[in-house]
Design an enzyme around this catalytic site. Structure first.
Site, short mmCIF file in Angstrom:
data_model
loop_
_atom_site.label_atom_id
_atom_site.label_comp_id
_atom_site.label_asym_id
_atom_site.label_seq_id
_atom_site.Cartn_x
_atom_site.Cartn_y
_atom_site.Cartn_z
N CYS A 172 0.82 -1.21 0.00
CA CYS A 172 0.00 0.00 0.00
C CYS A 172 0.85 1.26 0.00
O CYS A 172 0.34 2.35 -0.28
CB CYS A 172 -0.95 0.01 1.19
SG CYS A 172 -0.12 -0.07 2.79
N HIS B 262 18.79 -2.30 1.14
CA HIS B 262 17.44 -1.73 1.10
C HIS B 262 16.38 -2.78 1.39
O HIS B 262 15.49 -2.57 2.23
CB HIS B 262 17.19 -1.10 -0.27
CG HIS B 262 15.79 -0.60 -0.45
ND1 HIS B 262 15.32 0.54 0.16
CD2 HIS B 262 14.74 -1.11 -1.16
CE1 HIS B 262 14.05 0.71 -0.15
NE2 HIS B 262 13.67 -0.27 -0.95
#
Length: 567
Positions: A50, A99
């Protein structure tokens, strides 16, 4: 290893851009397949949540890979490349690993420390495996990311630093009140039956709501979720499933609504929510004070101000109570327009509303100075702001809505309806910016750094493995050839002596190769050790096709785990 990730998230892009760029599951699959079909990429995986959209790939060229992956992201998201580019970030090799590991630990989440991202990474890997777009590198990467995330949650208190978006969203709805006290006895409507909606329903049930109604396009999934809720021994909530067509009626009965669907359009419009509030209160909900609809006309300016010819400024947009020749009037204006405006002011042709405070010459001098500043700085900020206007208090909400979908399920105009409190991804992002960081975050960062170093070493060591295997295969072929030649020269050699000679020769070869192959694996695991594989191939004149065949066999095993032998 040539791992590349190109993406955007709540940290790099506004929610409005994320919402437009969100990908339907079918679009994610097509993006991964098209990436693998592109020239620079050999593997691909899409991680879409989201609040992030990221494309991971194993590429053979960095610059070409960035260009191709950025273009593909733009094409499949429907947002133009020029518009999307300012919000994209790029990570390469070890930085890309760092990351993903940070994402898996919840360090890059909107709510720091939330563990829901682990399930989303797992789903991304599963989809890539089903599509056969993930090879050895991405399989290793995503599986290790899952292990790192689990380690962070088990070895540190990162869970204390954050929570799931559902919990955080409910806290925002409760507005400082204990969620359990706020939710107790309320009736809840959950729209959607996916993982986020299921988590929301379970959280509401544990918080003490009296009833949960689940609406979903697939009625069977809604029924399954309600069955799970009613069978939970830790709650005594009443749960029932309804079709999506019943949402308007259920909306009038619900106190709390949580929506998280995969719909591409709005599930709840402002009119639908207003009708629900009207059905509860019998009154039409008013628009909150000073919050006009984007389509409503702006307040009109004084006729004498707006009628001047030759003025380059849009006077109708000027805040009432300000001199149209002062700082507020020229805020954000480019240098060329400022100069034109200064010349116009110098003519003194406007009916000034603040003539008693400052003369035309003073304003002209001020604006001239501002124009000189803008010439070097490009634009100037507004130097004065309107005095805050006291707003009448909004009525207490009778309907609470939590929109966790991307793109949004609930019309943003609902924010302006009195009697309604809406929390969506955008407001969650604003609220989470001020959330406190736990001390455990530093410990998680150390775990991530250690795991990145270990993963890089393992990948570099694995890179040389096909060359080592090819070397040992060549040595075994040499031994077999020599034993065959010996049998030709000594045909009367009995089986016992032949076996002894064969074993002796093999031991000699193994001992000669053992130290160099162990050492070359150690050296290859260090930064910059990739060249040792090339040196080994050159020194022993290894057939490149043999090395490539070993690599392909390993990749085939990674893509088809059922081909692996016993663990």
């Amino acid at each position: 290893m040539s791992l590349l990730v190109v993406g955007l998230s709540h940290r790099s892009a506004p929610v409005s851009v994320l919402e437009r760029a969100s990908l339907h599951p079918d679009a994610r699959a097509k993006l991964a397949q098209d990436t693998v079909a592109a020239e620079p990429a050999a593997e691909a995986a899409v991680l879409a949540t989201c609040n992030r959209i990221e494309l991971y790939a194993d590429v053979d060229k960095f610059h070409a890979g960035v260009a191709e992956l950025s273009t593909l992201l733009a094409q499949h998201s429907g947002v133009g490349l020029e518009e999307l580019t300012p919000y994209l970030y790029v990570h390469y090799e070890d930085r890309a690993v760092h990351h993903l590991f940070s994402v898996a630990c919840g360090l890059d989440s909107m709510v720091v420390g939330e563990g829901q991202i682990l399930g989303q990474i797992k789903d991304s890997l599963a989809r890539s495996q089903e599509l056969h777009t993930a090879g050895r590198l991405l399989n290793d990467l995503f599986q290790q990311a899952l292990r790192v995330g689990k380690r962070a949650h088990s070895e540190t208190g990162i869970d204390r630093a954050g929570q799931s978006l559902v919990t955080f969203g409910l806290e925002q709805l409760a507005a400082g009140t204990d969620v359990g006290s706020w939710a107790r006895g309320k009736k809840a409507l959950v729209i959607g039956a996916g993982s986020m909606s299921s988590l929301a329903a379970a959280t509401l049930a544990r918080a003490g709501v009296a009833e949960i109604v689940v609406a979903n396009r697939t009625h069977e999934r809604a029924e399954r979720l309600t069955q799970i809720l009613t069978e939970d021994d830790d709650t005594d909530v009443l749960a029932r499933a309804v079709p999506m067509g019943s949402v308007p009626d259920e909306l009038t009965r619900a106190d709390v609504v949580v929506s998280c669907t995969g719909a591409t359009g709005l599930v709840l419009t402002a009119d639908a929510v207003a009708a629900a509030v009207r059905g509860r209160t019998g009154e039409q909900p008013a628009v909150a004070p000073d919050e006009r609809s984007p389509d409503a006309p702006a307040p009109s300016a004084s006729p004498s101000v707006g009628a001047e010819e030759g003025c380059p400024l849009d006077l109708s947009a000027v805040q009432p109570g300000f001199s149209v020749m002062g700082e507020a009037a020229v805020a954000g204006m480019d240098a060329a327009t400022l100069e034109q405006h200064a010349a116009w002011v110098a003519g003194g042709t406007v009916d000034r509303r603040e003539a008693g405070k400052r003369g035309p010459e003073a304003d002209a001098e001020l604006i001239g100075a501002l124009a000189a500043t803008a010439t070097s700085a490009g634009r100037i900020p507004e130097l004065r702001r309107p005095e805050p206007v006291a707003e009448p208090p909004r009525p207490e909400p009778v309907l609470f809505l939590l929109d966790l979908a991307m793109p949004r399920d609930v019309d943003a105009a609902v924010h302006r309806l009195a009697g309604v409190r809406l929390v969506d991804i955008e407001s969650l992002a604003e609220a989470s910016a001020d959330a406190p960081m736990a001390a455990d975050v530093d410990q998680v960062r150390r775990i991530v750094s250690d795991e990145v170093a270990a993963f890089g070493a393992a990948q570099r060591a694995a890179h040389i493995t096909p060359t080592v295997v090819a070397l040992r295969t060549m040595a075994a072929d040499v031994v077999a050839g020599e034993i065959a030649r010996l049998e030709g020269r000594l045909p009367g050699l009995d089986d016992k002596h032949r076996a002894e000679i064969t074993q002796t020769v093999r031991r000699v070869v193994d001992k000669l190769l053992h130290a160099p192959t162990v050492r070359v694996k150690q050296l290859a695991a260090e930064p910059g050790g990739a060249g040792y594989a090339d040196a080994l191939r050159t020194l022993f004149n290894l057939d490149p096709e043999t090395v490539a065949a070993v690599s392909r066999a390993g990749e085939s095993t990674e893509k088809n785990p059922e081909n692996r032998g016993p663990a």
